[in-house]
Design an enzyme around this catalytic site. Sequence first.
Site, mmCIF file in Angstrom:
data_model
loop_
_atom_site.group_PDB
_atom_site.id
_atom_site.type_symbol
_atom_site.label_atom_id
_atom_site.label_comp_id
_atom_site.label_asym_id
_atom_site.label_seq_id
_atom_site.Cartn_x
_atom_site.Cartn_y
_atom_site.Cartn_z
ATOM 1 N N ASP A 11 0.509 -1.347 0.028
ATOM 2 C CA ASP A 11 -0.197 -0.095 -0.187
ATOM 3 C C ASP A 11 0.961 1.273 0.192
ATOM 4 O O ASP A 11 2.200 1.597 0.660
ATOM 5 C CB ASP A 11 -0.974 0.112 0.964
ATOM 6 C CG ASP A 11 -2.048 -1.235 1.290
ATOM 7 O OD1 ASP A 11 -2.473 -1.465 -0.026
ATOM 8 O OD2 ASP A 11 -2.233 -1.964 2.358
ATOM 9 N N ASP B 27 -6.802 -1.225 -4.395
ATOM 10 C CA ASP B 27 -7.581 -0.750 -3.670
ATOM 11 C C ASP B 27 -9.033 0.398 -4.414
ATOM 12 O O ASP B 27 -10.083 0.414 -4.250
ATOM 13 C CB ASP B 27 -7.291 -0.221 -2.131
ATOM 14 C CG ASP B 27 -6.833 -1.365 -2.107
ATOM 15 O OD1 ASP B 27 -6.965 -2.491 -1.902
ATOM 16 O OD2 ASP B 27 -5.511 -1.454 -1.389
#
Length: 163
Positions: free
Chosen positions: A111, A129
Amino acid sequence: MYYYLIALFVIFLDQLTKWLIEHKMYLGESIPVIDNVLYITSHRNQGAAWGILQGQMWLFYVITIVVIIGIVYYLQKAAKGKWLLGVSLALMLGGAIGNFIDRVIRKEVVDFIHTFIFSYNFPVFNIADSALCIGVILLMIQMLLEERSSKEKAYGKNGTHRS
């Protein structure tokens, strides 16, 4: 076919950006893009959104495989002639596969998009995402449009029942 190209583009962009983060930043490093709003932060996650279910990789493997099969099925059966539905499913497919690749190869998800929305420290996320969230939003819009269309067919545009 176009929908699968969208999914492939999402996967490519997702994996490229994750590779860059892995190879150009150290874990925990944060680069401000817009102070107090947007940062590029090298982060890893072994769970789901917001770090829930940490270390439950087998569960993510099973769920993701089922989701991918379901999305491909709906792309084949329901998206024909419905471009918004097709795009939404393509984004979700690309996002699901992007994070699945991380879980299989890296045993964690990379991330790096770190935002502060109205001073709320939003959990760090990635391109996959983002594609999943945008795909779900587009799917909800598609569902609302279909519901509205079916009501107009049943009751007319003025909302009254036809006799």
